[in-house]
Motif scaffolding. Structure first.
Motif, mmCIF file in Angstrom:
data_model
loop_
_atom_site.group_PDB
_atom_site.id
_atom_site.type_symbol
_atom_site.label_atom_id
_atom_site.label_comp_id
_atom_site.label_asym_id
_atom_site.label_seq_id
_atom_site.Cartn_x
_atom_site.Cartn_y
_atom_site.Cartn_z
ATOM 1 N N ARG A 102 21.085 -18.518 105.912
ATOM 2 C CA ARG A 102 20.923 -18.423 104.337
ATOM 3 C C ARG A 102 20.310 -17.051 104.041
ATOM 4 O O ARG A 102 19.125 -16.676 104.611
ATOM 5 N N ASP B 53 26.947 -16.470 102.648
ATOM 6 C CA ASP B 53 27.308 -17.495 101.844
ATOM 7 C C ASP B 53 27.031 -18.908 102.149
ATOM 8 O O ASP B 53 27.347 -20.052 101.995
ATOM 9 N N GLU C 222 24.571 -21.956 102.005
ATOM 10 C CA GLU C 222 23.754 -22.818 100.932
ATOM 11 C C GLU C 222 22.522 -23.392 101.495
ATOM 12 O O GLU C 222 21.435 -23.280 100.636
#
Length: 179
Positions: free
Chosen positions: A40, A45, A47
């Motif tokens: 992350r 990308d 989450e």
């Protein structure tokens, strides 16, 4: 080939300046990419933080989502670093600690100059605000503290290289200054 060091980063209650400073390592980012994998971070990308060697936390803790993210990072990162003044002591966001939370909400959403359609947001999707902005070490154990507002790119480079090489990061005097 040896497994790459996994790094995750996040920004809690802050200005994202520490992340910008991290990106200011410029071409050294390519050297870093040869030996690390980003979980992350602003470069991916992803989450949620997965299992990582190093976690970098920017910003203080001001709401329930910040607490959740911080605990997720602590559970998944072998080494957790508080990055910058906001993570270390609450920084500028903690200036609201001198006022009641209710007074801050009234000023921002109802009584402030230029407020149109005055109403305090109450959407259940919004994270619950904490009564005070907290430094990250008040919520989870932090292994290292990287000072600065923001720390310079050279401080990031020095810290990460020391950790990657298995050394404790200590900053030489010339990297600890506030201009």
């Amino acid at each position: 080939m040896a497994a790459k060091i996994k790094i995750a980063t996040t920004s809690l209650a802050g200005c994202f300046g520490c992340h910008m400073s991290f990106l200011d390592i410029d071409e050294r980012l390519l050297k870093l990419a040869d030996i690390v994998e980003f979980d992350r971070s602003p470069l991916t990308d992803i989450e949620h933080c997965g299992p990582c060697d190093i976690g970098l936390i920017e910003g203080g803790v001001c709401n329930s989502e910040n607490v959740h993210v911080l605990r997720e990072f602590r559970a998944n990162c072998k080494i957790l670093i508080a990055v910058g003044a906001c993570a270390i002591n609450g920084g500028l966001p903690a200036l609201r600690n001198f006022f009641k939370l209710e007074d801050c909400l009234l000023e921002a959403y109802q009584d402030g100059i230029g407020v149109d359609n005055p109403q305090i947001p109450s959407d259940p999707e919004l994270p619950l605000l904490l009564d005070k902005v907290r430094p990250v070490h008040e919520i989870v154990k932090i292994d290292y503290f990287m000072p600065g507002c923001p720390p310079s790119a050279d401080v990031f480079w020095h810290y990460l290289n020391a950790l990657i090489e298995g050394r404790d990061p200590t900053l030489p005097y010339e990297l600890v200054h506030y201009d």
